[in-house]
Design a protein around this motif. Sequence first.
Motif, PDB file in Angstrom:
ATOM      1  N   ASN A 177       2.788  23.828   3.759  1.00 43.08           N
ATOM      2  CA  ASN A 177       2.094  22.639   3.283  1.00 43.08           C
ATOM      3  C   ASN A 177       0.610  22.740   3.625  1.00 43.08           C
ATOM      4  O   ASN A 177       0.247  22.997   4.768  1.00 43.08           O
ATOM      5  CB  ASN A 177       2.708  21.404   3.947  1.00 43.08           C
ATOM      6  CG  ASN A 177       2.136  20.126   3.389  1.00 43.08           C
ATOM      7  OD1 ASN A 177       1.911  20.024   2.185  1.00 43.08           O
ATOM      8  ND2 ASN A 177       1.907  19.160   4.261  1.00 43.08           N
ATOM      9  N   VAL A 214       7.326  28.100   2.126  1.00 40.04           N
ATOM     10  CA  VAL A 214       6.276  27.296   1.474  1.00 40.04           C
ATOM     11  C   VAL A 214       5.548  26.546   2.579  1.00 40.04           C
ATOM     12  O   VAL A 214       6.163  25.787   3.331  1.00 40.04           O
ATOM     13  CB  VAL A 214       6.891  26.276   0.494  1.00 40.04           C
ATOM     14  CG1 VAL A 214       5.795  25.390  -0.101  1.00 40.04           C
ATOM     15  CG2 VAL A 214       7.675  26.977  -0.593  1.00 40.04           C
ATOM     16  N   ALA A 253       2.706  19.169 -12.046  1.00 30.71           N
ATOM     17  CA  ALA A 253       3.251  19.634 -10.763  1.00 30.71           C
ATOM     18  C   ALA A 253       3.993  20.968 -10.959  1.00 30.71           C
ATOM     19  O   ALA A 253       5.008  21.031 -11.654  1.00 30.71           O
ATOM     20  CB  ALA A 253       4.185  18.591 -10.165  1.00 30.71           C
ATOM     21  N   GLN A 272      14.001  25.338  -4.723  1.00 28.79           N
ATOM     22  CA  GLN A 272      12.865  25.034  -3.842  1.00 28.79           C
ATOM     23  C   GLN A 272      13.436  24.185  -2.718  1.00 28.79           C
ATOM     24  O   GLN A 272      13.256  22.964  -2.682  1.00 28.79           O
ATOM     25  CB  GLN A 272      11.792  24.314  -4.644  1.00 28.79           C
ATOM     26  CG  GLN A 272      11.378  25.155  -5.854  1.00 28.79           C
ATOM     27  CD  GLN A 272      10.442  24.438  -6.815  1.00 28.79           C
ATOM     28  OE1 GLN A 272       9.485  25.016  -7.258  1.00 28.79           O
ATOM     29  NE2 GLN A 272      10.699  23.209  -7.127  1.00 28.79           N
ATOM     30  N   ASN A 321      16.356  18.795  -4.489  1.00 25.30           N
ATOM     31  CA  ASN A 321      15.723  19.911  -3.777  1.00 25.30           C
ATOM     32  C   ASN A 321      16.064  19.954  -2.280  1.00 25.30           C
ATOM     33  O   ASN A 321      15.593  20.826  -1.556  1.00 25.30           O
ATOM     34  CB  ASN A 321      14.201  19.827  -3.920  1.00 25.30           C
ATOM     35  CG  ASN A 321      13.750  20.110  -5.338  1.00 25.30           C
ATOM     36  OD1 ASN A 321      14.385  20.890  -6.054  1.00 25.30           O
ATOM     37  ND2 ASN A 321      12.670  19.478  -5.768  1.00 25.30           N
ATOM     38  N   PHE A 379      -1.072  11.009 -13.650  1.00 25.70           N
ATOM     39  CA  PHE A 379      -0.251  12.089 -13.098  1.00 25.70           C
ATOM     40  C   PHE A 379       1.056  12.210 -13.879  1.00 25.70           C
ATOM     41  O   PHE A 379       1.895  11.306 -13.873  1.00 25.70           O
ATOM     42  CB  PHE A 379       0.036  11.824 -11.615  1.00 25.70           C
ATOM     43  CG  PHE A 379       0.928  12.872 -11.001  1.00 25.70           C
ATOM     44  CD1 PHE A 379       0.571  14.219 -11.045  1.00 25.70           C
ATOM     45  CD2 PHE A 379       2.124  12.520 -10.385  1.00 25.70           C
ATOM     46  CE1 PHE A 379       1.396  15.181 -10.478  1.00 25.70           C
ATOM     47  CE2 PHE A 379       2.958  13.485  -9.823  1.00 25.70           C
ATOM     48  CZ  PHE A 379       2.592  14.822  -9.866  1.00 25.70           C
ATOM     49  N   PRO A 422       4.023  14.673 -13.745  1.00 25.67           N
ATOM     50  CA  PRO A 422       4.572  15.831 -13.037  1.00 25.67           C
ATOM     51  C   PRO A 422       5.076  16.918 -13.983  1.00 25.67           C
ATOM     52  O   PRO A 422       4.959  18.105 -13.686  1.00 25.67           O
ATOM     53  CB  PRO A 422       5.728  15.240 -12.236  1.00 25.67           C
ATOM     54  CG  PRO A 422       5.531  13.782 -12.215  1.00 25.67           C
ATOM     55  CD  PRO A 422       4.683  13.428 -13.389  1.00 25.67           C
ATOM     56  N   GLN A 455       3.778   8.923  -9.711  1.00 28.24           N
ATOM     57  CA  GLN A 455       4.757   9.612  -8.849  1.00 28.24           C
ATOM     58  C   GLN A 455       5.678   8.597  -8.173  1.00 28.24           C
ATOM     59  O   GLN A 455       6.887   8.752  -8.135  1.00 28.24           O
ATOM     60  CB  GLN A 455       4.025  10.457  -7.796  1.00 28.24           C
ATOM     61  CG  GLN A 455       4.967  11.191  -6.853  1.00 28.24           C
ATOM     62  CD  GLN A 455       4.228  12.117  -5.900  1.00 28.24           C
ATOM     63  OE1 GLN A 455       3.281  12.782  -6.299  1.00 28.24           O
ATOM     64  NE2 GLN A 455       4.633  12.143  -4.651  1.00 28.24           N
TER      65      GLN A 455
HETATM   66  C1  HEC Z   1      -0.198  15.651  -7.589  1.00 29.13           C
HETATM   67  C2  HEC Z   1       0.919  15.520  -6.660  1.00 29.13           C
HETATM   68  C3  HEC Z   1       1.425  16.704  -5.922  1.00 29.13           C
HETATM   69  C4  HEC Z   1       0.693  17.634  -5.250  1.00 29.13           C
HETATM   70  C5  HEC Z   1      -0.802  17.756  -5.062  1.00 29.13           C
HETATM   71  C6  HEC Z   1       1.668  18.551  -4.667  1.00 29.13           C
HETATM   72  N1  HEC Z   1       2.918  18.152  -4.991  1.00 29.13           N
HETATM   73 FE1  HEC Z   1       4.612  18.987  -4.385  1.00 29.13          FE
HETATM   74  N2  HEC Z   1       5.679  17.784  -5.536  1.00 29.13           N
HETATM   75  C7  HEC Z   1       5.175  16.744  -6.266  1.00 29.13           C
HETATM   76  C8  HEC Z   1       6.228  16.136  -7.024  1.00 29.13           C
HETATM   77  C9  HEC Z   1       6.102  14.944  -7.940  1.00 29.13           C
HETATM   78  C10 HEC Z   1       7.402  16.851  -6.733  1.00 29.13           C
HETATM   79  C11 HEC Z   1       8.793  16.639  -7.297  1.00 29.13           C
HETATM   80  C12 HEC Z   1       9.015  17.704  -8.361  1.00 29.13           C
HETATM   81  C13 HEC Z   1      10.360  17.691  -9.021  1.00 29.13           C
HETATM   82  O1  HEC Z   1      10.734  16.637  -9.557  1.00 29.13           O
HETATM   83  O2  HEC Z   1      10.975  18.752  -8.992  1.00 29.13           O
HETATM   84  C14 HEC Z   1       7.004  17.883  -5.795  1.00 29.13           C
HETATM   85  C15 HEC Z   1       7.882  18.777  -5.243  1.00 29.13           C
HETATM   86  C16 HEC Z   1       7.534  19.684  -4.295  1.00 29.13           C
HETATM   87  C17 HEC Z   1       8.480  20.544  -3.636  1.00 29.13           C
HETATM   88  C18 HEC Z   1       9.952  20.596  -3.895  1.00 29.13           C
HETATM   89  C19 HEC Z   1      10.693  19.678  -2.959  1.00 29.13           C
HETATM   90  C20 HEC Z   1      10.587  18.230  -3.301  1.00 29.13           C
HETATM   91  O3  HEC Z   1       9.859  17.542  -2.573  1.00 29.13           O
HETATM   92  O4  HEC Z   1      11.229  17.768  -4.266  1.00 29.13           O
HETATM   93  C21 HEC Z   1       7.787  21.300  -2.760  1.00 29.13           C
HETATM   94  C22 HEC Z   1       8.350  22.364  -1.823  1.00 29.13           C
HETATM   95  C23 HEC Z   1       6.411  20.923  -2.896  1.00 29.13           C
HETATM   96  N3  HEC Z   1       6.298  19.943  -3.829  1.00 29.13           N
HETATM   97  C24 HEC Z   1       5.402  21.500  -2.168  1.00 29.13           C
HETATM   98  C25 HEC Z   1       4.087  21.250  -2.420  1.00 29.13           C
HETATM   99  C26 HEC Z   1       3.009  21.968  -1.792  1.00 29.13           C
HETATM  100  C27 HEC Z   1       3.201  23.118  -0.787  1.00 29.13           C
HETATM  101  C28 HEC Z   1       1.859  21.497  -2.298  1.00 29.13           C
HETATM  102  C29 HEC Z   1       0.479  21.961  -2.011  1.00 29.13           C
HETATM  103  C30 HEC Z   1       0.208  23.361  -2.222  1.00 29.13           C
HETATM  104  C31 HEC Z   1       2.227  20.426  -3.225  1.00 29.13           C
HETATM  105  N4  HEC Z   1       3.579  20.297  -3.276  1.00 29.13           N
HETATM  106  C32 HEC Z   1       1.314  19.632  -3.907  1.00 29.13           C
HETATM  107  C33 HEC Z   1       3.873  16.324  -6.272  1.00 29.13           C
HETATM  108  C34 HEC Z   1       2.835  17.050  -5.756  1.00 29.13           C
END
Ligand code: HEC
Length: 293
Positions: free
Chosen positions: A154, A152, A79, A102, A112, A73, A75, A172
């Motif tokens: 989940n 957004v 991501a 976000q 965030n 993974f 990101p 992660q």
């Molecule tokens: C494979 C892992 C993974 C999946 C699957 C995933 N995310 Fe995340 N998500 C992350 C990571 C890592 C970050 C931090 C990103 C960054 O550094 O900005 C993040 C960040 C976010 C954030 C920004 C807020 C935060 O937590 O920093 C949102 C909102 C979010 N994700 C929503 C979703 C939603 C809705 C889904 C499904 C549709 C989803 N994510 C699926 C890994 C994932």
Amino acid sequence: MSIRVKINLVLLVIGVVTSILVAAFNYYEARNRVFSEAQKKAELISSFAMASREYTKQTMRPLAVKMAGKDSFYPELMAGFFVVRSIADIFAESQKGYSFKQATINPILPQNKSNPQETEIINYFRSNRNVLVKKGTLSQSDKQVFYVARPVVNKKGCMKCHGRKEDAPKEQRVMYTGNGGYGWQVNDVVAALITYVPIETALDELKTIALKTIMAGFAAIAVIMLSISFFLNRIVVKPIVNLTTLTERMSRGKDLDKTIENTSNDEIGALCDSFNRMRVSVVKLIQMIKKKK
Ligand code: HEC
């Protein structure tokens, strides 16, 4: 109070009220334009951000997974939220006052985290699930900004990384050492994608323009009042004063042979004419009375 003062007073009141009304109307019209412009910009920025996320999802992630292996993974490549946030950060550096956030109540990346105003927006989406976009203005570090926000939600697929921390990809957990961003509930509104557009400068300019409109209005009233005073003096006041002086003298038996000079053919001219006729009649009457004696 003289006619001139009365008319000028009426003009002053009409002028001041009209200037203020015109300025207020212009201000509100222009303000609406500022908001609709800001909204267009916000929609553009947010569409672009969404397009970046789609591209990550559809093109970058599958390719990265293919190259790095299913269990890895990265990101930065996989991501969508990471990619969009990184692009937005670079964008915000060059476009002062514009930003895309976000905003999340419980984020993985502390940056965030939603501030109280953003939390309010997320909670609004939570209690109004049918609302898919919310826009308005709010004040950010003492500056007025326009925002467009989208919820957004989940989903089940998100739980792999946002459910229990121990289930999240190893990379992660290594990269994000905090405990935020986990324990999300399926179908919950977890975040809002918010685009901010600065409007403070535009609104300040509007105030200056409104002030200038009022000033221009006042200047116009002053010119109109002076011109009206001038013409009123020539057309009405002076002839009436002349008439008054002469009639005054006549009432004391003087200047009975003098004709009142009449230069205008308006109502005042008519008054002078009828006065002249009355003077002639009075003189004749006096002569008749004298003869009878
Ligand atoms: C494979 C892992 C993974 C999946 C699957 C995933 N995310 Fe995340 N998500 C992350 C990571 C890592 C970050 C931090 C990103 C960054 O550094 O900005 C993040 C960040 C976010 C954030 C920004 C807020 C935060 O937590 O920093 C949102 C909102 C979010 N994700 C929503 C979703 C939603 C809705 C889904 C499904 C549709 C989803 N994510 C699926 C890994 C994932």
